[in-house]
Design a protein around this motif. Structure first.
Motif, PDB file in Angstrom:
ATOM      1  N   GLN A 251      44.625  36.127   1.711  1.00 54.49           N
ATOM      2  CA  GLN A 251      45.287  35.176   2.599  1.00 54.49           C
ATOM      3  C   GLN A 251      46.375  35.912   3.372  1.00 54.49           C
ATOM      4  O   GLN A 251      47.164  36.659   2.789  1.00 54.49           O
ATOM      5  CB  GLN A 251      45.888  34.023   1.803  1.00 54.49           C
ATOM      6  CG  GLN A 251      46.333  32.884   2.701  1.00 54.49           C
ATOM      7  CD  GLN A 251      46.678  31.626   1.922  1.00 54.49           C
ATOM      8  OE1 GLN A 251      46.066  31.340   0.909  1.00 54.49           O
ATOM      9  NE2 GLN A 251      47.644  30.882   2.413  1.00 54.49           N
ATOM     10  N   LYS A 269      50.772  35.924   3.422  1.00 55.14           N
ATOM     11  CA  LYS A 269      51.148  34.536   3.657  1.00 55.14           C
ATOM     12  C   LYS A 269      52.172  34.061   2.614  1.00 55.14           C
ATOM     13  O   LYS A 269      51.980  34.252   1.418  1.00 55.14           O
ATOM     14  CB  LYS A 269      49.864  33.724   3.597  1.00 55.14           C
ATOM     15  CG  LYS A 269      50.006  32.252   3.642  1.00 55.14           C
ATOM     16  CD  LYS A 269      50.050  31.756   5.044  1.00 55.14           C
ATOM     17  CE  LYS A 269      50.367  30.263   5.013  1.00 55.14           C
ATOM     18  NZ  LYS A 269      50.955  29.829   6.248  1.00 55.14           N
ATOM     19  N   GLU A 270      53.237  33.409   3.094  1.00 48.80           N
ATOM     20  CA  GLU A 270      54.168  32.786   2.157  1.00 48.80           C
ATOM     21  C   GLU A 270      53.529  31.501   1.623  1.00 48.80           C
ATOM     22  O   GLU A 270      52.770  30.845   2.315  1.00 48.80           O
ATOM     23  CB  GLU A 270      55.474  32.370   2.847  1.00 48.80           C
ATOM     24  CG  GLU A 270      56.335  33.493   3.340  1.00 48.80           C
ATOM     25  CD  GLU A 270      55.942  33.957   4.734  1.00 48.80           C
ATOM     26  OE1 GLU A 270      54.924  33.446   5.253  1.00 48.80           O
ATOM     27  OE2 GLU A 270      56.625  34.829   5.275  1.00 48.80           O
ATOM     28  N   ASP A 271      53.892  31.138   0.418  1.00 45.83           N
ATOM     29  CA  ASP A 271      53.517  29.814  -0.077  1.00 45.83           C
ATOM     30  C   ASP A 271      54.671  28.867   0.180  1.00 45.83           C
ATOM     31  O   ASP A 271      55.800  29.298   0.397  1.00 45.83           O
ATOM     32  CB  ASP A 271      53.186  29.872  -1.564  1.00 45.83           C
ATOM     33  CG  ASP A 271      51.772  30.434  -1.772  1.00 45.83           C
ATOM     34  OD1 ASP A 271      50.874  30.040  -1.005  1.00 45.83           O
ATOM     35  OD2 ASP A 271      51.594  31.266  -2.682  1.00 45.83           O
TER      36      ASP A 271
END
Ligand code: ADP
Ligand code: MG
Ligand code: ZN
Length: 322
Positions: A251, A269-271
């Motif tokens: 991701q 990608k940050e969550d």
């Protein structure tokens, strides 16, 4: 290659065309070229200042919601999304995380003669950030340096998010085009894609038939319909090649380079939990009266889709002419 299924979901950011900014009285003027002209204590985030929500912006969000057949929430709130970036003076963006104003709508599109319904999960109101100026900016000592322009900081921004319903780059571009037509028609956005008033993030994954949804990569800030097609096609082929070569897709947030026609990873990608969302204590919850929604509904113009249907039914025009 052809035995892969593509899954696409779009997040569109539309700058709302209001007289003033989202939380202060500063002019909302995307055409202003002189840096830091339309700024005040609030949009510069001076300590002790407080935001006051712009009613006109909220009305425009309701208009878009009604135009896509969505539900308008009667109770919503604003949340803080925390991250550090030089063009974000508060250190957080005011947005809507759990309770968007608009949810569960749709937009019908026609691609190569086939009609299809794209589900809009949500549309939420947030604020735009300022801009970093890197090019040809000479700093205090005449040395090359970067500058921050906060004219755009705190301007109202509507984020419209689809389900992963879209199956091809052509459908993605068609959806973006239909949404663009709609927001310009309604007068809620000036639609200037070159200037970034309407920009699209395209989430792409591929999978084999019968398999679970693949891992997505998100192409940020596409600002033309042509770039949507080019970037998405490149990304689909790239992902298939990776999988065929035995590598797993990670991701990621990626950028499209129009000069090379390629995409490349910008960051992993940050969550959501990385942003430490929480309700903004400076803004009260927003209660939208049903009477107001009804008033906005009465004031809506005839929509492009409905008008085209009327021309076909009443005047016998073909779909193209309509
Ligand atoms: P975030 O806000 O972190 O980007 P969301 O869950 O809101 O995450 O999803 C963003 C977009 O990604 C939505 O448009 C959604 O439809 C799309 N999406 C979600 N999962 C997939 C997937 N597996 N493949 C392609 N698109 C996806
Ligand atoms: Mg996203
Ligand atoms: Zn201001």
């Amino acid at each position: 290659m052809s035995d892969y299924i593509t899954t696409i979901g779009l997040e569109v950011h539309a700058e709302l065309h209001t007289a003033s900014k989202m939380w202060c009285g500063c002019k909302n003027d995307p055409t202003e070229k002189r840096p830091n002209v339309n700024i005040c204590e609030v949009c510069m985030a001076h300590p002790g200042t407080l935001p006051v929500a712009n009613k006109e912006a909220i009305k425009k969000v309701i208009q878009v919601g009604l135009a896509v057949g969505a539900d308008i929430a009667d109770f919503t709130e604003f949340d803080r999304k925390n991250y550090f970036y030089p063009d974000l003076p508060k250190g957080y963006q005011i947005t809507q995380f759990t309770l968007p104003i608009v949810h569960d709508g749709y937009l019908d599109i026609v691609t190569e003669g086939v009609q299809k319904r794209v589900t809009i999960v949500r549309a939420h109101l947030e604020e735009d950030a300022g801009k970093s100026l890197h090019d040809d900016f000479s700093g205090f000592n005449g040395e090359k340096s970067s500058g921050i322009d906060l004219n755009r900081a705190g301007t109202p921004l509507l984020e419209i998010v689809t389900e992963p319903d879209i199956r091809s780059s052509a459908e993605a571009a068609e959806y973006a085009r239909a949404l663009h037509t709609l927001v310009v028609w309604l007068g809620i956005c000036d639609g200037n894609m070159q200037e970034g008033s309407f920009r699209c993030d395209v989430n792409v994954s591929v999978r084999k038939p019968g398999a679970a949804l693949g891992t997505r990569r998100e192409i940020k800030n596409l600002n033309s319909f042509k770039h949507i097609v080019q970037a998405t096609d490149y990304e689909i082929n790239w992902q298939i090649d990776e999988i065929e070569d035995g590598r797993a897709i990670q991701q990621a947030t990626i950028l499209f380079n129009p000069d090379t026609g390629e995409t490349r990873a910008m960051r992993t990608k940050e969550d959501a939990h990385d942003y430490r969302y929480f309700p903004d204590p400076d803004l009260p919850p927003l209660v939208i009266a049903p009477e107001w929604i009804e008033q906005v509904r009465q004031s809506m113009p005839e929509l492009p889709g409905a008008m085209a249907q009327r021309f076909q039914a009443a005047d016998g025009l073909g779909p193209e002419d309509a």
